[in-house]
Motif scaffolding. Structure first.
Motif, PDB file in Angstrom:
ATOM      1  N   MET A   1       0.849  -1.195   0.000  1.00 31.95           N
ATOM      2  CA  MET A   1       0.000   0.000   0.000  1.00 31.95           C
ATOM      3  C   MET A   1       0.883   1.243   0.000  1.00 31.95           C
ATOM      4  SD  MET A   1      -3.185   0.965   2.450  1.00 31.95           S
ATOM      5  CE  MET A   1      -2.316   1.568   3.876  1.00 31.95           C
ATOM      6  N   PHE A   2       0.527   2.189  -0.819  1.00 30.44           N
ATOM      7  CA  PHE A   2       1.243   3.471  -0.855  1.00 30.44           C
ATOM      8  C   PHE A   2       0.219   4.588  -0.703  1.00 30.44           C
ATOM      9  CE2 PHE A   2       2.915   7.113  -3.383  1.00 30.44           C
ATOM     10  CZ  PHE A   2       4.002   7.418  -2.569  1.00 30.44           C
ATOM     11  N   ARG A   3       0.480   5.481   0.245  1.00 30.46           N
ATOM     12  CA  ARG A   3      -0.427   6.592   0.492  1.00 30.46           C
ATOM     13  C   ARG A   3       0.022   7.798  -0.331  1.00 30.46           C
ATOM     14  NH1 ARG A   3      -3.815   7.919   5.121  1.00 30.46           N
ATOM     15  NH2 ARG A   3      -4.083  10.173   5.168  1.00 30.46           N
ATOM     16  N   ILE A   4      -0.842   8.278  -1.209  1.00 32.51           N
ATOM     17  CA  ILE A   4      -0.496   9.410  -2.082  1.00 32.51           C
ATOM     18  C   ILE A   4      -0.755  10.708  -1.330  1.00 32.51           C
ATOM     19  CG2 ILE A   4      -1.066  10.591  -4.249  1.00 32.51           C
ATOM     20  CD1 ILE A   4      -1.970   7.759  -5.287  1.00 32.51           C
ATOM     21  N   GLU A   5       0.338  11.403  -0.985  1.00 32.85           N
ATOM     22  CA  GLU A   5       0.221  12.671  -0.269  1.00 32.85           C
ATOM     23  C   GLU A   5       1.016  13.731  -1.018  1.00 32.85           C
ATOM     24  OE1 GLU A   5       0.190  12.583   4.294  1.00 32.85           O
ATOM     25  OE2 GLU A   5       1.353  10.815   3.755  1.00 32.85           O
ATOM     26  N   ALA A   6       0.541  14.969  -0.952  1.00 26.79           N
ATOM     27  CA  ALA A   6       1.231  16.047  -1.654  1.00 26.79           C
ATOM     28  C   ALA A   6       2.503  16.438  -0.902  1.00 26.79           C
ATOM     29  CB  ALA A   6       0.316  17.258  -1.782  1.00 26.79           C
ATOM     30  N   GLU A   7       3.566  16.683  -1.683  1.00 29.44           N
ATOM     31  CA  GLU A   7       4.805  17.165  -1.069  1.00 29.44           C
ATOM     32  C   GLU A   7       4.558  18.518  -0.410  1.00 29.44           C
ATOM     33  OE1 GLU A   7       8.705  16.062  -2.986  1.00 29.44           O
ATOM     34  OE2 GLU A   7       8.478  18.180  -3.539  1.00 29.44           O
ATOM     35  N   ASP A   8       3.769  19.344  -1.082  1.00 26.93           N
ATOM     36  CA  ASP A   8       3.373  20.645  -0.533  1.00 26.93           C
ATOM     37  C   ASP A   8       1.952  20.455   0.021  1.00 26.93           C
ATOM     38  OD1 ASP A   8       2.788  23.255   0.004  1.00 26.93           O
ATOM     39  OD2 ASP A   8       2.577  23.872  -2.087  1.00 26.93           O
ATOM     40  N   VAL A  36       9.007   8.537  -1.933  1.00 28.58           N
ATOM     41  CA  VAL A  36       9.436   7.794  -3.118  1.00 28.58           C
ATOM     42  C   VAL A  36       8.254   6.963  -3.610  1.00 28.58           C
ATOM     43  CG1 VAL A  36      11.048   6.070  -4.001  1.00 28.58           C
ATOM     44  CG2 VAL A  36      11.777   7.682  -2.227  1.00 28.58           C
ATOM     45  N   ILE A  37       7.881   7.192  -4.854  1.00 31.38           N
ATOM     46  CA  ILE A  37       6.758   6.445  -5.423  1.00 31.38           C
ATOM     47  C   ILE A  37       7.259   5.044  -5.763  1.00 31.38           C
ATOM     48  CG2 ILE A  37       5.061   6.376  -7.280  1.00 31.38           C
ATOM     49  CD1 ILE A  37       5.488   9.448  -7.535  1.00 31.38           C
ATOM     50  N   PRO A  38       6.596   4.020  -5.216  1.00 38.12           N
ATOM     51  CA  PRO A  38       7.098   2.658  -5.451  1.00 38.12           C
ATOM     52  C   PRO A  38       6.832   2.195  -6.876  1.00 38.12           C
ATOM     53  CG  PRO A  38       5.051   2.587  -4.222  1.00 38.12           C
ATOM     54  CD  PRO A  38       5.379   4.037  -4.389  1.00 38.12           C
ATOM     55  N   SER A  39       7.618   1.259  -7.327  1.00 37.06           N
ATOM     56  CA  SER A  39       7.352   0.647  -8.630  1.00 37.06           C
ATOM     57  C   SER A  39       6.164  -0.299  -8.493  1.00 37.06           C
ATOM     58  CB  SER A  39       8.584  -0.160  -9.070  1.00 37.06           C
ATOM     59  OG  SER A  39       8.229  -1.012 -10.131  1.00 37.06           O
ATOM     60  N   ILE A  40       5.321  -0.357  -9.536  1.00 38.03           N
ATOM     61  CA  ILE A  40       4.231  -1.339  -9.502  1.00 38.03           C
ATOM     62  C   ILE A  40       4.503  -2.459 -10.499  1.00 38.03           C
ATOM     63  CG2 ILE A  40       2.497   0.289  -8.666  1.00 38.03           C
ATOM     64  CD1 ILE A  40       1.369   0.309 -11.566  1.00 38.03           C
ATOM     65  N   GLU A  41       5.744  -2.544 -10.942  1.00 37.00           N
ATOM     66  CA  GLU A  41       6.104  -3.608 -11.868  1.00 37.00           C
ATOM     67  C   GLU A  41       5.774  -4.968 -11.252  1.00 37.00           C
ATOM     68  OE1 GLU A  41      10.046  -2.976 -13.462  1.00 37.00           O
ATOM     69  OE2 GLU A  41       9.952  -4.981 -14.372  1.00 37.00           O
ATOM     70  N   GLY A  42       5.151  -5.813 -12.028  1.00 42.25           N
ATOM     71  CA  GLY A  42       4.790  -7.136 -11.514  1.00 42.25           C
ATOM     72  C   GLY A  42       3.392  -7.193 -10.931  1.00 42.25           C
ATOM     73  N   LEU A  47      -5.606  -1.006  -6.841  1.00 41.47           N
ATOM     74  CA  LEU A  47      -6.767  -0.322  -6.262  1.00 41.47           C
ATOM     75  C   LEU A  47      -6.343   1.114  -6.029  1.00 41.47           C
ATOM     76  CD1 LEU A  47      -7.939  -2.975  -3.629  1.00 41.47           C
ATOM     77  CD2 LEU A  47      -8.563  -2.758  -6.013  1.00 41.47           C
ATOM     78  N   LEU A  48      -7.028   2.043  -6.685  1.00 39.79           N
ATOM     79  CA  LEU A  48      -6.579   3.433  -6.703  1.00 39.79           C
ATOM     80  C   LEU A  48      -7.639   4.307  -6.036  1.00 39.79           C
ATOM     81  CD1 LEU A  48      -4.157   4.975  -7.800  1.00 39.79           C
ATOM     82  CD2 LEU A  48      -5.301   5.086 -10.008  1.00 39.79           C
ATOM     83  N   GLY A  49      -7.328   4.831  -4.869  1.00 47.52           N
ATOM     84  CA  GLY A  49      -8.337   5.548  -4.093  1.00 47.52           C
ATOM     85  C   GLY A  49      -8.011   7.022  -3.893  1.00 47.52           C
ATOM     86  N   CYS A  50      -9.080   7.824  -3.792  1.00 46.31           N
ATOM     87  CA  CYS A  50      -8.905   9.256  -3.512  1.00 46.31           C
ATOM     88  C   CYS A  50     -10.250   9.847  -3.098  1.00 46.31           C
ATOM     89  CB  CYS A  50      -8.371   9.998  -4.744  1.00 46.31           C
ATOM     90  SG  CYS A  50      -9.501   9.969  -6.152  1.00 46.31           S
ATOM     91  N   GLY A  51     -10.200  11.061  -2.582  1.00 51.97           N
ATOM     92  CA  GLY A  51     -11.420  11.836  -2.384  1.00 51.97           C
ATOM     93  C   GLY A  51     -11.712  12.601  -3.661  1.00 51.97           C
TER      94      GLY A  51
END
Ligand SMILES: Cc1cc2nc3c(=O)[nH]c(=O)nc-3n(C[C@H](O)[C@H](O)[C@H](O)COP(=O)(O)O)c2cc1C
Length: 132
Positions: A1-8, A36-42, A47-51
């Protein structure tokens, strides 16, 4: 799982966040993602979530899909929302990820997110990620 958060980070004040989101949409911005955005290779399934922001996924989701290149995967989008449901989510990802299959999405009202386990469970069974 990777949490997408803004740098700013987005402001705590709603109106200021709305204004920034509109500016980002109008300028086709790609807000930087923190960490660091992880590789999704393989991976076969993402599952892509957001508000939902202004009836579509916020622009930072474009930063993400353009960074990882999800070609070959099946993407199942899920969102929380106030009024719009999935809005333009499915169409957006179809356009942004031409090499992916976009599967059925799930939209959970923001006020029900904390109690949505049963709905999420049903969705995961429907899309075949949990046994029937
Ligand atoms: C900039 C911004 C724009 C939004 N636009 C919409 C919208 O167009 N439709 C909608 O249903 N919800 C919209 N929302 C509500 C978000 O979807 C909601 O805040 C999100 O699902 C997270 O829930 P929470 O606020 O309870 O943490 C917006 C929120 C923000 C911050």
């Amino acid at each position: 799982m990777f949490r997408i958060e803004a740098e700013d980070p987005y402001p705590d004040i709603y109106e200021a966040t709305v204004a920034r989101n509109v500016a980002e949409q109008n300028s086709e911005a790609r807000p930087a993602i923190k960490g660091v955005i992880p590789s999704i290779e393989g991976y076969q399934t993402v599952l892509l979530g957001c508000g939902i922001s202004n009836v579509e996924p916020p622009m930072i989701m474009r930063t993400f899909v353009e960074s990882v290149d999800p070609s070959g995967t099946t993407i199942f989008p899920f969102v929380t929302y106030a009024v719009s449901g999935l809005g333009r989510t499915i169409d957006d990802y179809i356009r942004l990820c031409p090499g992916s299959t976009i599967g059925d999405g799930l939209a959970i009202h923001r006020e029900e997110a904390a109690d949505a386990e049963a709905e999420v469970d049903t969705w995961l069974r429907t899309i075949g990620l949990l046994p029937p």
